[in-house]
Motif scaffolding. Sequence first.
Motif, PDB file in Angstrom:
ATOM      1  N   UNK A 185       0.846  -1.285  -0.030  1.00  0.00           N
ATOM      2  CA  UNK A 185      -0.005   0.000  -0.112  1.00  0.00           C
ATOM      3  C   UNK A 185       0.912   1.309   0.168  1.00  0.00           C
ATOM      4  N   UNK A 186       0.616   2.360  -0.916  1.00  0.00           N
ATOM      5  CA  UNK A 186       1.503   3.573  -0.929  1.00  0.00           C
ATOM      6  C   UNK A 186       0.974   4.159   0.297  1.00  0.00           C
ATOM      7  N   UNK A 187      -0.145   3.905   1.060  1.00  0.00           N
ATOM      8  CA  UNK A 187      -0.430   4.672   2.211  1.00  0.00           C
ATOM      9  C   UNK A 187       0.587   4.417   3.237  1.00  0.00           C
ATOM     10  N   UNK A 188       1.322   3.302   3.093  1.00  0.00           N
ATOM     11  CA  UNK A 188       2.387   3.201   4.353  1.00  0.00           C
ATOM     12  C   UNK A 188       3.234   4.208   4.403  1.00  0.00           C
ATOM     13  N   UNK A 189       3.377   5.265   3.388  1.00  0.00           N
ATOM     14  CA  UNK A 189       4.074   6.400   3.757  1.00  0.00           C
ATOM     15  C   UNK A 189       3.731   6.929   4.707  1.00  0.00           C
ATOM     16  N   UNK A 190       2.323   6.846   5.323  1.00  0.00           N
ATOM     17  CA  UNK A 190       1.974   7.560   6.634  1.00  0.00           C
ATOM     18  C   UNK A 190       2.753   7.090   7.967  1.00  0.00           C
ATOM     19  N   UNK A 191       3.275   5.917   7.815  1.00  0.00           N
ATOM     20  CA  UNK A 191       3.813   5.410   8.927  1.00  0.00           C
ATOM     21  C   UNK A 191       5.073   6.085   9.216  1.00  0.00           C
ATOM     22  N   UNK A 214      10.516   8.070   2.112  1.00  0.00           N
ATOM     23  CA  UNK A 214      10.385   9.292   2.696  1.00  0.00           C
ATOM     24  C   UNK A 214      10.219   9.171   4.334  1.00  0.00           C
ATOM     25  N   UNK A 215      10.241   7.742   4.861  1.00  0.00           N
ATOM     26  CA  UNK A 215      10.045   7.611   6.141  1.00  0.00           C
ATOM     27  C   UNK A 215      11.497   7.655   7.005  1.00  0.00           C
ATOM     28  N   UNK A 216      11.707   8.795   7.401  1.00  0.00           N
ATOM     29  CA  UNK A 216      13.086   9.209   8.113  1.00  0.00           C
ATOM     30  C   UNK A 216      13.417   8.267   8.939  1.00  0.00           C
ATOM     31  N   UNK A 232      13.842   1.886  -8.582  1.00  0.00           N
ATOM     32  CA  UNK A 232      14.062   2.571  -7.274  1.00  0.00           C
ATOM     33  C   UNK A 232      14.177   4.343  -7.448  1.00  0.00           C
ATOM     34  N   UNK A 233      13.704   4.779  -6.596  1.00  0.00           N
ATOM     35  CA  UNK A 233      13.752   6.395  -6.992  1.00  0.00           C
ATOM     36  C   UNK A 233      15.018   6.797  -6.930  1.00  0.00           C
ATOM     37  N   UNK A 238      17.830  10.169   0.108  1.00  0.00           N
ATOM     38  CA  UNK A 238      17.709  11.644   0.795  1.00  0.00           C
ATOM     39  C   UNK A 238      17.067  11.454   1.952  1.00  0.00           C
ATOM     40  N   UNK A 239      16.120  10.675   2.243  1.00  0.00           N
ATOM     41  CA  UNK A 239      15.433  10.927   3.693  1.00  0.00           C
ATOM     42  C   UNK A 239      15.761   9.652   4.598  1.00  0.00           C
ATOM     43  N   UNK A 240      16.535   9.009   4.180  1.00  0.00           N
ATOM     44  CA  UNK A 240      16.900   7.625   5.155  1.00  0.00           C
ATOM     45  C   UNK A 240      18.216   7.915   5.845  1.00  0.00           C
ATOM     46  N   UNK A 241      18.314   8.827   6.644  1.00  0.00           N
ATOM     47  CA  UNK A 241      19.762   8.865   7.429  1.00  0.00           C
ATOM     48  C   UNK A 241      20.095   7.723   8.180  1.00  0.00           C
ATOM     49  N   UNK A 242      19.055   6.986   8.835  1.00  0.00           N
ATOM     50  CA  UNK A 242      19.209   5.947   9.890  1.00  0.00           C
ATOM     51  C   UNK A 242      18.945   4.486   9.279  1.00  0.00           C
ATOM     52  N   UNK A 243      19.204   4.453   7.998  1.00  0.00           N
ATOM     53  CA  UNK A 243      19.079   3.032   7.425  1.00  0.00           C
ATOM     54  C   UNK A 243      20.302   2.322   7.625  1.00  0.00           C
TER      55      UNK A 243
END
Length: 310
Positions: A185-191, A214-216, A232-233, A238-243
């Motif tokens: 689900x693209x809605x997972x971006x809300x998590x 975009x889930x930082x 892949x984007x 860009x928004x995954x500093x903790x991965x």
Amino acid sequence: MDKKLYCILQYAFLITITFPMLSSEAKQPMSLATDQTALLSLKHTSLLLATNWTNSTSVCSWIGVTCSLRHHRVAALNLSNMALFATIPPQLGRLSFLVSLDLTNNLFHGDLPHELSLLRRLKFISLRLNNFTGDIPPMLGQLPKLEYLSLRNNSFIGSIPKSLSNLTNLQFLDLRSNSLSGEIPKEFGRLQSLQTLYVQRNHLSGAIPSAIFNISTLVSMGFTYNELSGSLPTDMCRNLPSLTGLYLSKNQLSGTIPSNLSQCSRLEELSLSYNSFSGEIPSEIGYLTSLQFLALGGNNLNGMVQVLIT
């Protein structure tokens, strides 16, 4: 006495008698006795519970049961590794103060009952390593405080419910090793509190929603052994500093490997093997000084990994 005044006083008397009775009845479902009745629906599932869960001892002293000190109600139920063979009884939905439910590594089977949606205080659910079947019920998205959800190693089918995106406090989601299909689900971006997302070893298809990248707060993501496609984007990191872990092997992903991988500066494990990636291996991989595991085989890549840090 005036007849009208007498009637008013009589009505007032009835109100004072009736309201406390209603109040008492309303409180009764919130008692420890109700918790006991709910738990007894599981008593028959093993000899251990049958001999330990008895009326001669307090519910709070039963094996696997923890009560809260504040409310003196059942707050945690841990029946992991007990070889229990049963379905989840709907009566468990009456454990209204339950915060943690752990049924890991048993022989539970069947569908998840809708009554679990009544457990609005739940923060932790682990049902992994069982034989649950059917769809993942959308009602799990009605648990507003849920932080941890593991359904791995079961036999769930169907798609991943979009309603799980309502779990804005969710930090850990593990759906590995089921038979799930359809798209993520693209809605997972809300998590936006999510730290771990594992959906490996299913039959998921389509592209990985760009909103997930975009889930930082994400620390680890696993998508291996699916049928995911698309690219892949380009600004994936860009928004995954903790991965620290990204697992994408054994899919049908294509396009080039994003060149901004150095922005995922904490990456320790990167698995992209056995897809259809093409083009040059990004030189930025050499800047990943924490990288301990790298898998790129089984693609159409050119070049080599160069360590650029001195």
